[in-house]
Design an enzyme around this catalytic site. Structure first.
Site, PDB file in Angstrom:
ATOM      1  CE1 TYR A 109     -14.215 -25.567 -29.940  1.00 27.96           C
ATOM      2  CE2 TYR A 109     -11.786 -24.554 -29.403  1.00 27.96           C
ATOM      3  CZ  TYR A 109     -13.105 -25.252 -30.290  1.00 27.96           C
ATOM      4  OH  TYR A 109     -12.752 -25.291 -31.487  1.00 27.96           O
ATOM      5  CD  GLU A 197     -15.370 -27.331 -32.772  1.00 31.29           C
ATOM      6  OE1 GLU A 197     -14.968 -26.190 -32.614  1.00 31.29           O
ATOM      7  OE2 GLU A 197     -16.369 -27.711 -33.262  1.00 31.29           O
TER       8      GLU A 197
END
Length: 389
Positions: A109, A197
């Site tokens: 991530y 993101e």
């Protein structure tokens, strides 16, 4: 402002962020055509909506033949997709993104956002990316890696290397990570983003870093500098009331309660919602009319609140500094008469021309309840809603 995954990937790719090859399709036939152009024997068919959790909801499907590509596209396009972020009604899928499949060795991530506490852009990363990252961050926040970037110097190689080492990357992957994060940082700044993101950021079977998914959100106040980004706005993905509010320069967010709120100032709006909860009610929205709202804007705000069928009462809480209370009162009265007010309305005014505003409300002939302070206003609106049921 949010955009679709495929749009985010197109923008990031221009800055050197590595993404899989893919293209958009609006029908099963177009999806098959895209798959043929991409080549290979496996593709991923992704529903394009402004909501996370698509994979868990069946909105991301692996296809091993052109027939499976067509079947996946037919199953998604024109149908609602319900995820944890859409609510039970879901969002209609109007397009799918056909992307080449890749071999995934690891899922990570990575995101870049503004940390308001430190007033610095901050890289966030985690060793476990994918659909469970939010839960993992809540349960084990110590597993979230951070690197704050001083705005005076911008991103430096050591920022990215520190994150890369903590992600257990090694060898050529370290340099790859430095290039990837530097490109992401440049895109964030150049495009006036509010959030970037990458979830998941994958390490492929060949050891390369690849943005398997991407989300970009932009600062609305900077869109005048980026007409090419403003053109990417998909109004079908926005709540109709929030879209209408933006046309009147109103800050509006729809919530799940039944007491509509109209307030001037974000902090006062948050306090108003909190005190409604304290007295046993539930706010139906966040609505900030701003410090210099006109009578017309106030009237528009009032109408937007009443267009929500779940609203059973309204609390207006205005502190008149720049804003005059009599102007607020005129807007409320005009809108209430125009829409035939049918729910309890409590108004608390304080500040500039408050006496004139209160007098206008009293003389209006409308069933408007007034309050001297916020606690009284919250108590009155909650009680009035319960009595009206």
């Amino acid at each position: 402002m949010n955009i679709h995954e495929y749009q985010a990937k197109e923008l990031l790719a221009k800055y050197g962020v590595r993404v899989p090859r893919g293209a958009i399709a609006y029908s099963a036939e177009e999806a098959v055509s895209v798959a043929r152009r991409l080549g290979g024997g496996r593709w991923v068919v992704k529903a394009q909506i402004h909501a996370g959790g698509r994979g868990k909801a069946g909105g991301v499907r692996l296809a091993r033949s052109e027939e499976e590509v067509a079947a996946a596209a037919r199953a998604l396009i024109g149908r609602p997709l319900v995820t944890a972020q859409t609510g039970p009604e879901g969002r209609e899928v109007k397009r799918v993104y056909i992307e080449e499949a890749c071999e995934i060795a690891r899922e990570l991530y990575l995101s870049l956002l503004l940390d308001r506490a430190s007033q610095k852009l901050t890289l966030l990363a985690a060793k476990a990316g994918g659909t469970e990252v939010e839960e993992a961050a809540f349960v084990s926040p110590e597993k979230i890696l951070k690197a704050a970037i001083d705005p005076a110097t911008g991103i430096q190689p050591f920022h990215a290397r520190a994150i890369a080492f903590d992600l257990d990357l090694a060898g050529a992957q370290i340099d790859d990570a430095v290039s990837f994060m530097t490109a992401l940082y440049r895109a964030f700044g150049d495009l006036d983003a509010a959030l970037a993101e990458i979830n998941p950021l994958v390490v492929t079977g060949g050891g390369e870093l690849l943005a398997l998914d991407a989300k970009l959100a932009f600062d609305d106040n900077a869109l005048f500098r980026h007409p090419e980004i403003a053109a990417l706005r998909d109004e079908d993905e926005e709540d109709p009331l929030e879209r209408e509010a933006s046309r009147h320069a109103l800050s509006y967010v729809k919530l799940e309660g039944d007491i509509g709120c109209m307030v001037n100032g974000a902090g006062l709006a948050m306090a108003t919602m909190d005190i409604i909860k304290l007295y046993g009610g539930s706010p139906a929205n966040f609505l900030d009319v701003g410090g210099g709202a006109t009578r017309e804007r106030v009237a528009a705000a009032f109408k937007i609140i009443l267009r929500d069928p779940h609203v059973e009462g309204i609390l207006v809480n205005i502190f008149g500094g720049i804003m005059r209370c009599d102007v607020i009162a005129e807007g409320i009265i005009g809108a209430a008469r125009e829409v035939s007010l049918h729910v309890p309305l409590v108004v608390r005014l304080e500040g500039t021309n408050v006496e004139l505003g209160q007098e206008a409300l009293r003389q209006s002939g409308l069933p408007i309840l007034t309050a001297e302070n916020l606690a009284e206003a919250a108590e009155k609106v909650v009680r009035a809603v319960k009595e009206a049921r």
